[in-house]
Design an enzyme around this catalytic site. Structure first.
Site, mmCIF file in Angstrom:
data_model
loop_
_atom_site.group_PDB
_atom_site.id
_atom_site.type_symbol
_atom_site.label_atom_id
_atom_site.label_comp_id
_atom_site.label_asym_id
_atom_site.label_seq_id
_atom_site.Cartn_x
_atom_site.Cartn_y
_atom_site.Cartn_z
ATOM 1 N N ASP A 39 0.948 -1.290 0.037
ATOM 2 C CA ASP A 39 0.146 -0.066 -0.067
ATOM 3 C C ASP A 39 0.865 1.353 -0.035
ATOM 4 O OD1 ASP A 39 0.689 -0.249 2.579
ATOM 5 O OD2 ASP A 39 -1.104 -0.225 3.512
ATOM 6 N N SER A 40 2.147 0.988 -0.011
ATOM 7 C CA SER A 40 3.094 2.192 -0.288
ATOM 8 C C SER A 40 2.950 2.686 -1.500
ATOM 9 C CB SER A 40 4.513 1.757 0.031
ATOM 10 O OG SER A 40 4.991 0.621 -0.819
ATOM 11 N N ASP A 54 -1.132 -5.897 -0.245
ATOM 12 C CA ASP A 54 -1.528 -5.527 1.013
ATOM 13 C C ASP A 54 -3.137 -5.131 0.972
ATOM 14 O OD1 ASP A 54 0.594 -5.276 2.836
ATOM 15 O OD2 ASP A 54 1.166 -3.151 1.994
ATOM 16 N N GLU A 62 -1.642 -5.502 8.502
ATOM 17 C CA GLU A 62 -0.926 -4.873 9.620
ATOM 18 C C GLU A 62 -1.395 -5.219 11.061
ATOM 19 O OE1 GLU A 62 0.054 -0.657 8.890
ATOM 20 O OE2 GLU A 62 0.800 -1.441 6.773
ATOM 21 N N GLU A 120 8.851 -4.380 10.507
ATOM 22 C CA GLU A 120 9.559 -3.142 10.048
ATOM 23 C C GLU A 120 9.996 -2.140 11.151
ATOM 24 O OE1 GLU A 120 6.750 -1.048 7.378
ATOM 25 O OE2 GLU A 120 7.907 0.615 7.345
HETATM 26 O O1 KIV Z 1 3.734 -1.096 1.764
HETATM 27 C C1 KIV Z 1 4.751 -1.682 1.755
HETATM 28 O O2 KIV Z 1 5.483 -1.162 0.913
HETATM 29 C C2 KIV Z 1 5.135 -2.431 3.009
HETATM 30 C C3 KIV Z 1 6.637 -2.623 3.037
HETATM 31 C C4 KIV Z 1 7.286 -1.349 3.472
HETATM 32 C C5 KIV Z 1 6.928 -3.882 3.851
HETATM 33 O O3 KIV Z 1 4.511 -2.731 3.440
#
Ligand code: KIV
Length: 272
Positions: free
Chosen positions: A52-53, A91, A123, A190
């Site tokens: 979700d980044s 995610d 998460e 993380e």
């Molecule tokens: O969304 C993401 O990129 C992540 C990584 C930082 C593990 O959850």
């Protein structure tokens, strides 16, 4: 292709557990689109995370909170069309699994059905255990994520290192063991102290993949655009930049602009 101890034609959740037991480190990177995913997969990555980044990297939001389930499905389906070998983990975005296990299952099913991804990542620990159980009961593999969990950024207040104090560290260890007991196939840790991450990796049998969690874990993950040096604003200690693609792209694009302005492009060989 880079070298690995055992050849995996197709990486599965079982392969990752096997890699841990063989002492082979697991490589994981993010990707959000077809072209990048094709390069990452072809280079021999084990796991592609449709993180979700994407909310930050692709859409320019300050946090991961705004990205929607439909947007995650769009990114994930583009990635899935590109890959031949990697395991694709997607995610579950903020707000699609925290309130009720049935909604969590519905969200996970949409990801699996509409994107073709192979697993989902959520998460949190104890507080979302019912959602994790419900998703696992439907046969969907789940990767956990503890430590700095960016979907809770407004609770933490900052992106600093988590679990430095004993109380939070003990809670994290308990949560990691719970995720293993529930049946998660792997866990992301993380931004926590390296010694704590190592202790967690040694105390559970599922693979622990770290980001800013030191070298004592079973694998590493980075955000692709950060490790390629495309993003510039982000300088955490854990980030190794393998290229300065921002500079290379800027040079190439400036050259193109100059060539167009000066009629240097196209030349005789570049036309019909
Ligand atoms: O969304 C993401 O990129 C992540 C990584 C930082 C593990 O959850």
């Amino acid at each position: 292709m880079s070298a690995s101890k055992k050849e995996y034609k197709r990486v599965t959740v079982k392969s990752l557990v096997e890699m841990k037991s063989l002492g082979e480190k697991i490589s994981m990177l993010t990707a959000y689109d077809y072209t990048m995913a094709k390069i990452v997969d072809g280079a021999g990555i084990d796991v592609i995370l449709v993180g979700d980044s994407a909310s930050n990297v692709m859409a320019g939001h300050e946090t991961t909170l705004p990205i929607t389930l439909d947007q995650m499905i769009y990114h994930a389906s583009s990635v899935v069309r590109a890959i031949e070998r990697a395991l694709v983990v997607v995610d579950l975005p903020f707000g699609t699994y925290q309130s009720d296990p049935k909604e969590a299952l519905r969200s996970a099913i949409r990801i699996m059905k509409e994107s073709g991804g192979h697993a989902v990542k959520l998460e949190g620990g104890k507080e979302i255990k019912d959602s994790i159980k419900k998703i696992l009961n439907a046969g969907i593999p789940v990767m956990g994520h503890l430590g700095l969990t960016p979907q809770s950024i407004y609770k933490f207040g900052t992106y600093t290192v988590r679990a430095k104090e004993e109380e939070e560290a003990l809670r994290l260890i308990e949560d990691a063991k719970l995720l293993e007991r529930l049946g998660c196939f792997a866990l992301v840790l993380e931004k926590i102290p390296a010694a704590l991450a190592k202790q967690v990796a040694e105390s559970i049998s599922i693979p622990v993949i770290g980001i800013g969690a030191g070298g004592g874990v079973d694998g590493q993950v980075l955000v692709l655009h950060d490790m390629l040096g495309m993003t510039q604003e982000f300088h955490p200690r854990f980030l190794r930049r393998y290229m300065n693609l921002h500079e290379e792209m800027t040079t190439a694009i400036s050259q193109y602009v100059d060539d167009v302005k000066s009629s240097e492009f196209p030349n005789k060989n570049e036309q019909y």
